[in-house]
Design a protein around this motif. Sequence first.
Motif, PDB file in Angstrom:
ATOM      1  N   ALA A  33     -64.355  14.448  75.241  1.00 53.68           N
ATOM      2  CA  ALA A  33     -63.780  13.514  74.360  1.00 53.68           C
ATOM      3  C   ALA A  33     -62.627  13.825  73.405  1.00 53.68           C
ATOM      4  O   ALA A  33     -62.763  14.896  72.952  1.00 53.68           O
ATOM      5  N   VAL A  34     -61.556  13.503  73.381  1.00 51.98           N
ATOM      6  CA  VAL A  34     -60.355  13.731  72.616  1.00 51.98           C
ATOM      7  C   VAL A  34     -59.817  12.591  71.880  1.00 51.98           C
ATOM      8  O   VAL A  34     -60.014  11.349  72.392  1.00 51.98           O
ATOM      9  N   ALA A  35     -59.152  12.553  70.775  1.00 37.45           N
ATOM     10  CA  ALA A  35     -58.479  11.572  70.237  1.00 37.45           C
ATOM     11  C   ALA A  35     -57.302  10.845  70.800  1.00 37.45           C
ATOM     12  O   ALA A  35     -56.806  11.297  71.804  1.00 37.45           O
ATOM     13  N   ALA A  36     -56.706   9.986  70.126  1.00 37.74           N
ATOM     14  CA  ALA A  36     -55.406   9.259  70.627  1.00 37.74           C
ATOM     15  C   ALA A  36     -54.458  10.215  70.814  1.00 37.74           C
ATOM     16  O   ALA A  36     -54.261  11.420  70.070  1.00 37.74           O
ATOM     17  N   GLU A  37     -53.228  10.043  71.835  1.00 39.00           N
ATOM     18  CA  GLU A  37     -52.235  11.076  71.723  1.00 39.00           C
ATOM     19  C   GLU A  37     -51.626  11.226  70.657  1.00 39.00           C
ATOM     20  O   GLU A  37     -50.987  10.251  70.103  1.00 39.00           O
ATOM     21  N   PRO A  38     -51.301  12.454  70.105  1.00 36.23           N
ATOM     22  CA  PRO A  38     -50.220  12.714  69.048  1.00 36.23           C
ATOM     23  C   PRO A  38     -48.847  12.478  69.344  1.00 36.23           C
ATOM     24  O   PRO A  38     -48.520  12.596  70.889  1.00 36.23           O
ATOM     25  N   ASN A  39     -48.186  12.137  68.442  1.00 38.55           N
ATOM     26  CA  ASN A  39     -46.646  12.013  68.712  1.00 38.55           C
ATOM     27  C   ASN A  39     -46.053  13.325  68.317  1.00 38.55           C
ATOM     28  O   ASN A  39     -45.552  13.836  67.358  1.00 38.55           O
ATOM     29  N   LEU A  40     -45.552  14.087  69.408  1.00 37.78           N
ATOM     30  CA  LEU A  40     -44.998  15.388  69.415  1.00 37.78           C
ATOM     31  C   LEU A  40     -43.446  15.472  69.955  1.00 37.78           C
ATOM     32  O   LEU A  40     -43.357  14.692  70.860  1.00 37.78           O
ATOM     33  N   PRO A  41     -42.643  16.189  69.266  1.00 36.79           N
ATOM     34  CA  PRO A  41     -41.314  16.500  69.910  1.00 36.79           C
ATOM     35  C   PRO A  41     -41.351  16.846  71.448  1.00 36.79           C
ATOM     36  O   PRO A  41     -42.061  17.488  71.714  1.00 36.79           O
ATOM     37  N   PRO A  42     -40.550  16.286  72.109  1.00 38.10           N
ATOM     38  CA  PRO A  42     -40.489  16.457  73.620  1.00 38.10           C
ATOM     39  C   PRO A  42     -40.143  18.091  73.734  1.00 38.10           C
ATOM     40  O   PRO A  42     -39.470  18.710  73.084  1.00 38.10           O
ATOM     41  N   ARG A  43     -40.938  18.475  74.877  1.00 37.66           N
ATOM     42  CA  ARG A  43     -40.754  19.877  75.401  1.00 37.66           C
ATOM     43  C   ARG A  43     -40.722  19.874  76.797  1.00 37.66           C
ATOM     44  O   ARG A  43     -41.578  18.996  77.435  1.00 37.66           O
ATOM     45  N   THR A  44     -39.959  20.642  77.392  1.00 32.55           N
ATOM     46  CA  THR A  44     -39.741  20.544  78.912  1.00 32.55           C
ATOM     47  C   THR A  44     -41.179  21.626  79.488  1.00 32.55           C
ATOM     48  O   THR A  44     -41.465  22.256  78.693  1.00 32.55           O
ATOM     49  N   ALA A  45     -41.195  21.253  81.013  1.00 37.29           N
ATOM     50  CA  ALA A  45     -42.241  22.306  81.512  1.00 37.29           C
ATOM     51  C   ALA A  45     -41.734  23.958  81.352  1.00 37.29           C
ATOM     52  O   ALA A  45     -42.929  24.816  81.059  1.00 37.29           O
ATOM     53  N   ALA A  46     -40.559  23.895  81.462  1.00 38.14           N
ATOM     54  CA  ALA A  46     -40.132  25.165  81.398  1.00 38.14           C
ATOM     55  C   ALA A  46     -40.285  25.824  80.174  1.00 38.14           C
ATOM     56  O   ALA A  46     -40.666  27.029  79.776  1.00 38.14           O
ATOM     57  N   GLN A  47     -40.220  25.003  78.928  1.00 36.64           N
ATOM     58  CA  GLN A  47     -40.244  25.724  77.809  1.00 36.64           C
ATOM     59  C   GLN A  47     -41.903  25.821  77.461  1.00 36.64           C
ATOM     60  O   GLN A  47     -42.011  26.644  76.801  1.00 36.64           O
ATOM     61  N   LEU A  48     -42.764  25.049  77.892  1.00 35.23           N
ATOM     62  CA  LEU A  48     -44.050  25.447  77.846  1.00 35.23           C
ATOM     63  C   LEU A  48     -44.555  26.638  78.494  1.00 35.23           C
ATOM     64  O   LEU A  48     -45.455  27.169  77.899  1.00 35.23           O
TER      65      LEU A  48
END
Length: 375
Positions: A33-48
């Motif tokens: 179980a996980v909590a509601a989605e946090p609001n995070l600054p956008p990151r691209t797949a390449a950045q991750l």
Amino acid sequence: MSKFTSRPVLRWAVPVLAAVAVVGAGVAAKTLAVAAEPNLPPRTAAQLLVDLQTAQLDGLSGTVVERADLGLPALPSLLGDQSSELTSLVSGKHTLRVWYSGPDKARVSLLGTQGQSDIIHNGADTWTWNSKSGKAQHFKDSGDSEHPADKGPGAIPSDIPKSPQEAADLALKAIDPTTQVSIGNSAKIAGRDAYELILRPRDTASLIGQVRLAIDAQEKLPLRVQILAKGQSNPAFEVAFTQVSFARPDDGQFVFNPPAGTKVEEADPAKAGAEGQPKVDESASGEKPKSAVIGTGWTSVFVLRTGTPAQAAPGDAEAKKAQDAINQLPLGNGGRTFNSKLFSVLITDDGRVLVGAVTPERLSQVAADPAAALK
């Protein structure tokens, strides 16, 4: 460790199956179980991807929950929910405590309902301990191996991810032109904000649907890894932190203090097998097993030649049960076969084991390939 590991056809078949945990597991398991989605600054797949591969880890401690059901036959001493045997990680639900303090200090503790198993690595020393057997082994690094799991042959099932970091490292090895990479939903794991990176096979012949990596938004390290079968919405394999701290653990966590009555054995990795037993021949001929990977990407097939399958010795009831379980697998496609939603296994009559995230028919085709003969 079980006597199971001293039998060539059994010793090599199961580690190969366990290695498939990096690309899939059998039957869908309930997600953490996980909590509601946090609001995070956008990151691209390449950045991750860059984040994952450049993140620095100085220290870590936490609790990890691992869930797996590989669809394996019921082999004794290898499967079991909440078992404290390290080899039981291939099936069921398990809770582990982990500590890390640089490359020279690491500890994993598997907590079971009937005991506990520990691996402690501190500099040149590695200890393994099992509370149920009351035995411990000490391995001294001779400098010939680069991985602590190699200090004790057969003692550490290193192919099974024991933390999200291990699972993520293995999953990232699959990234090449055969893999589609995208961004998923953000999540809160172990109380921490995380991004989600999704890996999908481009080859539709793969039985794997996708691999999901939850990446800590601040530390850039994996907090959870999930693997889903094609067409499934729930993960079949999952390893995730339920509690984590990125502070460097106290050095005392890496000191082995055997409980009273523990029998500590000094083991020579060059001469000892599992639990310090004399090292057995790797095949009936005494030759080391040969292996090869046929194909590329998500539909590649791993082939291992173990030699002529050995029979259990008289009086070795545990090994006999395991051999009997293999003998009960259905015959087809050139040997004993079974398959799950994510992978298939073929054990041929001439002593080869083929594993892949493909159908049994594909394994049979590979087995007939001269490159897979391994002679």
